[in-house]
Design a protein around this motif. Sequence first.
Motif, PDB file in Angstrom:
ATOM      1  N   ALA A  74       2.451   2.565   0.396  1.00 27.25           N
ATOM      2  CA  ALA A  74       3.492   1.540   0.494  1.00 27.25           C
ATOM      3  C   ALA A  74       3.555   0.916   1.870  1.00 27.25           C
ATOM      4  N   ALA A  75       3.332   1.708   2.925  1.00 25.91           N
ATOM      5  CA  ALA A  75       3.433   1.189   4.290  1.00 25.91           C
ATOM      6  C   ALA A  75       2.374   0.127   4.554  1.00 25.91           C
ATOM      7  N   VAL A  76       1.173   0.354   4.089  1.00 25.54           N
ATOM      8  CA  VAL A  76       0.094  -0.613   4.300  1.00 25.54           C
ATOM      9  C   VAL A  76       0.337  -1.880   3.496  1.00 25.54           C
ATOM     10  N   ASN A  77       0.801  -1.756   2.284  1.00 26.22           N
ATOM     11  CA  ASN A  77       1.044  -2.933   1.452  1.00 26.22           C
ATOM     12  C   ASN A  77       2.234  -3.743   1.938  1.00 26.22           C
ATOM     13  N   ALA A  78       3.213  -3.070   2.544  1.00 24.85           N
ATOM     14  CA  ALA A  78       4.387  -3.784   3.049  1.00 24.85           C
ATOM     15  C   ALA A  78       4.074  -4.553   4.330  1.00 24.85           C
ATOM     16  N   ASP A  79       3.242  -3.998   5.180  1.00 22.37           N
ATOM     17  CA  ASP A  79       2.877  -4.643   6.441  1.00 22.37           C
ATOM     18  C   ASP A  79       1.364  -4.566   6.593  1.00 22.37           C
ATOM     19  N   PRO A  80       0.646  -5.549   6.059  1.00 18.67           N
ATOM     20  CA  PRO A  80      -0.816  -5.466   6.035  1.00 18.67           C
ATOM     21  C   PRO A  80      -1.482  -5.576   7.394  1.00 18.67           C
ATOM     22  N   ILE A  81      -0.739  -5.987   8.425  1.00 15.14           N
ATOM     23  CA  ILE A  81      -1.332  -6.141   9.753  1.00 15.14           C
ATOM     24  C   ILE A  81      -1.058  -4.937  10.640  1.00 15.14           C
ATOM     25  N   TRP A  82       0.155  -4.399  10.576  1.00 12.61           N
ATOM     26  CA  TRP A  82       0.528  -3.306  11.475  1.00 12.61           C
ATOM     27  C   TRP A  82       1.053  -2.084  10.742  1.00 12.61           C
ATOM     28  N   GLY A  83       0.869  -2.015   9.414  1.00 15.49           N
ATOM     29  CA  GLY A  83       1.346  -0.856   8.664  1.00 15.49           C
ATOM     30  C   GLY A  83       0.626   0.426   9.070  1.00 15.49           C
ATOM     31  N   ASP A  84       1.214   1.561   8.692  1.00 12.80           N
ATOM     32  CA  ASP A  84       0.654   2.871   9.047  1.00 12.80           C
ATOM     33  C   ASP A  84      -0.815   2.945   8.613  1.00 12.80           C
ATOM     34  N   PRO A  85      -1.748   3.044   9.574  1.00 15.38           N
ATOM     35  CA  PRO A  85      -3.167   2.933   9.225  1.00 15.38           C
ATOM     36  C   PRO A  85      -3.883   4.258   9.008  1.00 15.38           C
ATOM     37  N   ARG A  86      -3.169   5.375   8.941  1.00 17.40           N
ATOM     38  CA  ARG A  86      -3.854   6.664   8.962  1.00 17.40           C
ATOM     39  C   ARG A  86      -4.873   6.822   7.847  1.00 17.40           C
ATOM     40  N   LEU A  87      -4.478   6.571   6.602  1.00 16.93           N
ATOM     41  CA  LEU A  87      -5.411   6.734   5.496  1.00 16.93           C
ATOM     42  C   LEU A  87      -6.531   5.697   5.547  1.00 16.93           C
ATOM     43  N   VAL A  88      -6.184   4.482   5.938  1.00 14.15           N
ATOM     44  CA  VAL A  88      -7.198   3.436   6.027  1.00 14.15           C
ATOM     45  C   VAL A  88      -8.215   3.774   7.113  1.00 14.15           C
ATOM     46  N   LYS A  89      -7.745   4.266   8.257  1.00 13.21           N
ATOM     47  CA  LYS A  89      -8.660   4.638   9.333  1.00 13.21           C
ATOM     48  C   LYS A  89      -9.619   5.735   8.869  1.00 13.21           C
TER      49      LYS A  89
END
Length: 252
Positions: A74-89
């Motif tokens: 949800a964090a990444v989808n809510a803020d695609p530029i600065w959302g919590d990147p842990r899983l994406v990283k």
Amino acid sequence: MEDSTRFGYCVVAASFVGFQFCFSAVSPRLSLALCPPYCALPPARRIEWDSRCVSTLHALLVGSFCLYILWYDAAVNADPIWGDPRLVKLNVAIISGYLLYDLLLLGRYWKTMGDALFVCHHVAALYAYGYVLNRGVLPYFANFRLLSELSTPFVNLRWFLEAAGWPRGSGPVRANGVAMAVAFFSVRIAVIPTYYARVLAWHGTPEYARLGPAVQAAWIGPSLALEVLNLVWMYRILRGVYRACHAPRKQL
């Protein structure tokens, strides 16, 4: 360097080593035991067979992780530029290790597997993903690009069928060709409007301005370059499917 960034580079190194091990040790042994056509292949074809086995494993791993993030982070989808990147990283680190492994493989076996388009693709992707690993920016957009990996298993299956001796006009080759074209179009071409609509929606916002010109250029430039490559590959796939569908029907 932040702990999360340091961990990301450790994952890159582990990914590089892991995929290299799969290429050198796991795929040859499993292929010899489970795939009789592999035994009859010349050395150069075996190298590409093992490479595509690793490519398929990587695509299934990264593609599945990508879908999980798109559906549940949800964090990444809510803020695609600065959302919590842990899983994406973590996902980006895995694919970065794979890209480095694959570049090394292309260099070692250039006469057999060399493809300038693949080199351009890998370099552009690594350049853009470097910002994700170092600064944790653009998690949604970085992850969205990884949807493209879901078409890779079909591309590799086409090669495996050919290497195993299936005629171009046989049913499995035709069916996979259609599935490959549909999958490639769905995850690499059809998503282009959605991707750039999201880009435009955030363009000019304070969050976008915080990125700075260097990150903005690293985001948009490689993205456009990858679209060109995907369109070229889509054309090649459609041309191949056309030839397969118009080849005489044959059975093994």
